[in-house]
Design a protein around this motif. Structure first.
Motif, PDB file in Angstrom:
ATOM      1  N   SER A   1       0.819  -1.228   0.000  1.00  0.00           N
ATOM      2  CA  SER A   1       0.000   0.000   0.000  1.00  0.00           C
ATOM      3  C   SER A   1       0.844   1.266   0.000  1.00  0.00           C
ATOM      4  CB  SER A   1      -0.965   0.012   1.201  1.00  0.00           C
ATOM      5  OG  SER A   1      -1.853  -1.075   1.125  1.00  0.00           O
ATOM      6  N   TRP A   2       2.042   1.201  -0.587  1.00  0.00           N
ATOM      7  CA  TRP A   2       2.883   2.394  -0.679  1.00  0.00           C
ATOM      8  C   TRP A   2       2.288   3.382  -1.662  1.00  0.00           C
ATOM      9  CZ3 TRP A   2       6.166   2.482   3.113  1.00  0.00           C
ATOM     10  CH2 TRP A   2       6.685   1.282   3.620  1.00  0.00           C
ATOM     11  N   GLN A   3       2.453   4.671  -1.360  1.00  0.00           N
ATOM     12  CA  GLN A   3       1.956   5.731  -2.221  1.00  0.00           C
ATOM     13  C   GLN A   3       3.103   6.294  -3.061  1.00  0.00           C
ATOM     14  OE1 GLN A   3       0.669   8.044   1.077  1.00  0.00           O
ATOM     15  NE2 GLN A   3      -1.448   7.352   0.967  1.00  0.00           N
ATOM     16  N   PHE A   4       2.797   6.594  -4.308  1.00  0.00           N
ATOM     17  CA  PHE A   4       3.771   7.118  -5.265  1.00  0.00           C
ATOM     18  C   PHE A   4       3.686   8.636  -5.232  1.00  0.00           C
ATOM     19  CE2 PHE A   4       5.090   6.813 -10.068  1.00  0.00           C
ATOM     20  CZ  PHE A   4       6.269   7.470  -9.770  1.00  0.00           C
ATOM     21  N   GLY A   5       4.437   9.250  -4.327  1.00  0.00           N
ATOM     22  CA  GLY A   5       4.411  10.696  -4.187  1.00  0.00           C
ATOM     23  C   GLY A   5       5.268  11.385  -5.227  1.00  0.00           C
ATOM     24  N   SER A   6       4.940  12.631  -5.503  1.00  0.00           N
ATOM     25  CA  SER A   6       5.790  13.442  -6.371  1.00  0.00           C
ATOM     26  C   SER A   6       7.100  13.729  -5.644  1.00  0.00           C
ATOM     27  CB  SER A   6       5.097  14.751  -6.719  1.00  0.00           C
ATOM     28  OG  SER A   6       5.001  15.583  -5.563  1.00  0.00           O
ATOM     29  N   LEU A   7       8.101  14.171  -6.393  1.00  0.00           N
ATOM     30  CA  LEU A   7       9.369  14.512  -5.757  1.00  0.00           C
ATOM     31  C   LEU A   7       9.165  15.645  -4.752  1.00  0.00           C
ATOM     32  CD1 LEU A   7      12.387  14.258  -5.383  1.00  0.00           C
ATOM     33  CD2 LEU A   7      12.721  15.640  -7.455  1.00  0.00           C
ATOM     34  N   ALA A   8       8.355  16.639  -5.091  1.00  0.00           N
ATOM     35  CA  ALA A   8       8.102  17.740  -4.159  1.00  0.00           C
ATOM     36  C   ALA A   8       7.441  17.232  -2.876  1.00  0.00           C
ATOM     37  CB  ALA A   8       7.227  18.799  -4.828  1.00  0.00           C
ATOM     38  N   GLU A   9       6.529  16.287  -3.012  1.00  0.00           N
ATOM     39  CA  GLU A   9       5.870  15.717  -1.831  1.00  0.00           C
ATOM     40  C   GLU A   9       6.857  14.943  -0.967  1.00  0.00           C
ATOM     41  OE1 GLU A   9       1.404  15.173  -3.802  1.00  0.00           O
ATOM     42  OE2 GLU A   9       2.873  13.538  -3.911  1.00  0.00           O
ATOM     43  N   MET A  10       7.777  14.230  -1.595  1.00  0.00           N
ATOM     44  CA  MET A  10       8.742  13.451  -0.826  1.00  0.00           C
ATOM     45  C   MET A  10       9.766  14.362  -0.149  1.00  0.00           C
ATOM     46  SD  MET A  10       7.192  10.752  -1.223  1.00  0.00           S
ATOM     47  CE  MET A  10       8.200   9.800  -0.110  1.00  0.00           C
ATOM     48  N   ILE A  11      10.033  15.514  -0.745  1.00  0.00           N
ATOM     49  CA  ILE A  11      10.893  16.497  -0.076  1.00  0.00           C
ATOM     50  C   ILE A  11      10.196  17.032   1.167  1.00  0.00           C
ATOM     51  CG2 ILE A  11      11.912  18.797  -0.317  1.00  0.00           C
ATOM     52  CD1 ILE A  11      12.548  18.013  -3.250  1.00  0.00           C
ATOM     53  N   GLN A  12       8.876  17.231   1.094  1.00  0.00           N
ATOM     54  CA  GLN A  12       8.126  17.621   2.285  1.00  0.00           C
ATOM     55  C   GLN A  12       8.221  16.542   3.363  1.00  0.00           C
ATOM     56  OE1 GLN A  12       4.156  18.410   0.840  1.00  0.00           O
ATOM     57  NE2 GLN A  12       4.667  20.481   0.161  1.00  0.00           N
ATOM     58  N   THR A  13       8.170  15.284   2.941  1.00  0.00           N
ATOM     59  CA  THR A  13       8.309  14.177   3.901  1.00  0.00           C
ATOM     60  C   THR A  13       9.709  14.170   4.503  1.00  0.00           C
ATOM     61  OG1 THR A  13       6.639  12.855   2.752  1.00  0.00           O
ATOM     62  CG2 THR A  13       8.200  11.660   4.151  1.00  0.00           C
ATOM     63  N   LEU A  14      10.714  14.434   3.687  1.00  0.00           N
ATOM     64  CA  LEU A  14      12.077  14.542   4.201  1.00  0.00           C
ATOM     65  C   LEU A  14      12.159  15.617   5.275  1.00  0.00           C
ATOM     66  CD1 LEU A  14      15.187  14.004   4.006  1.00  0.00           C
ATOM     67  CD2 LEU A  14      15.234  15.787   2.237  1.00  0.00           C
TER      68      LEU A  14
ATOM     69  N   PRO B   1      13.452   9.826   1.325  1.00  0.00           N
ATOM     70  CA  PRO B   1      12.285   8.954   1.176  1.00  0.00           C
ATOM     71  C   PRO B   1      11.941   8.707  -0.289  1.00  0.00           C
ATOM     72  CG  PRO B   1      11.600  11.161   1.813  1.00  0.00           C
ATOM     73  CD  PRO B   1      13.113  11.144   1.871  1.00  0.00           C
ATOM     74  N   ALA B   2      11.660   7.454  -0.604  1.00  0.00           N
ATOM     75  CA  ALA B   2      11.291   7.094  -1.978  1.00  0.00           C
ATOM     76  C   ALA B   2       9.788   6.928  -2.125  1.00  0.00           C
ATOM     77  CB  ALA B   2      12.006   5.802  -2.393  1.00  0.00           C
ATOM     78  N   VAL B   3       9.161   6.224  -1.175  1.00  0.00           N
ATOM     79  CA  VAL B   3       7.708   6.044  -1.162  1.00  0.00           C
ATOM     80  C   VAL B   3       7.260   6.105   0.291  1.00  0.00           C
ATOM     81  CG1 VAL B   3       7.583   4.672  -3.291  1.00  0.00           C
ATOM     82  CG2 VAL B   3       7.935   3.521  -1.100  1.00  0.00           C
ATOM     83  N   GLN B   4       5.950   6.270   0.482  1.00  0.00           N
ATOM     84  CA  GLN B   4       5.457   6.397   1.849  1.00  0.00           C
ATOM     85  C   GLN B   4       4.044   5.841   1.980  1.00  0.00           C
ATOM     86  OE1 GLN B   4       5.448  10.616   2.618  1.00  0.00           O
ATOM     87  NE2 GLN B   4       3.584  10.975   1.463  1.00  0.00           N
ATOM     88  N   ARG B   5       3.680   5.522   3.229  1.00  0.00           N
ATOM     89  CA  ARG B   5       2.285   5.316   3.611  1.00  0.00           C
ATOM     90  C   ARG B   5       1.979   6.435   4.605  1.00  0.00           C
ATOM     91  NH1 ARG B   5       3.373  -0.634   3.853  1.00  0.00           N
ATOM     92  NH2 ARG B   5       3.875  -0.421   6.071  1.00  0.00           N
ATOM     93  N   GLY B   6       1.711   7.624   4.065  1.00  0.00           N
ATOM     94  CA  GLY B   6       1.656   8.792   4.926  1.00  0.00           C
ATOM     95  C   GLY B   6       3.070   9.107   5.384  1.00  0.00           C
TER      96      GLY B   6
END
Length: 200
Positions: free
Chosen positions: A78-91, A116-121
């Motif tokens: 159930s990993w989510q495919f976030g955009s690069l900008a979204e993953m930078i926010q997660t970082l 981060p490459a993928v996330q579940r939230g």
């Protein structure tokens, strides 16, 4: 783990079209939100403030598609495919968490070289260690959860390419199927190394 798929020698650029084809054949909801990929210049511009250099396989990942809108699942895990900008926010979330919530005498929850490459939230991610990237552009993968009792620096896969190969193999083999728009499997039939490996 390798016995569950036959893609361990394939490049990520070979695996990704197969993954998209598998999604489309199964009418996976993620397809509807797929964004166009990024250029290398765009990737560099977004990554520059982070101080990290993305390994080649992550460049390939976001050149393929800049994530999928809507938060639909990639497949197993159930990993989510976030955009690069979204993953930078997660970082940034994880860097703040490390700075504010962790005792300096304890092992780091988040290391400065991880991305981060993928996330579940934002609270559960698969990350790559950018400091350990090979000349072929691959980097080891780990997982992070804020209050996980397991060691933080366990390598879950030797590369992100291996992770994508695993997901693809589990989809193509029918081990994971779409049920009412959600990926599912007979969890009891999966081997222990898959259930405990944190990749699905």
């Amino acid at each position: 783990m390798n016995r569950w798929f036959e893609t361990q020698n394939d490049s990520l650029s070979t695996l990704l079209p197969r993954l998209e084809r598998a999604w489309r054949l199964r009418k996976a909801p993620i397809v509807e939100g797929l964004r166009p990929g990024l250029t290398d210049d765009a990737i560099d511009a977004l990554m520059a403030p982070t101080g990290l250099v993305p390994p080649g396989e992550l460049r390939t990942w976001w050149r393929w598609h800049d994530g999928s809108a809507g938060g639909e699942s990639i497949g197993p895990g159930s990993w989510q495919f976030g955009s690069l900008a979204e993953m930078i926010q997660t970082l940034e979330y994880w860097r703040r968490f490390q700075a504010s919530s962790c005792d300096a005498s304890e092992p780091a929850v988040w290391k400065s070289s991880w991305f981060p490459a993928v996330q579940r939230g934002p609270n559960h991610v698969l990350h790559v260690d950018t400091s350990a990237a090979t000349t072929a552009g691959e980097a080891p993968v780990g997982n992070a959860e804020p209050f996980d009792d397991e060691p933080r620096d366990v390598v879950r896969a030797t590369s992100f390419t291996q992770v994508v190969g695993l997901w693809l193999g589990l989809i193509e083999s029918g081990t994971f199927t779409l049920v009412d728009g959600y990926w599912d499997a007979d969890w009891n039939s999966l081997p222990t190394e898959l259930k405990t490996g944190r990749l699905i």
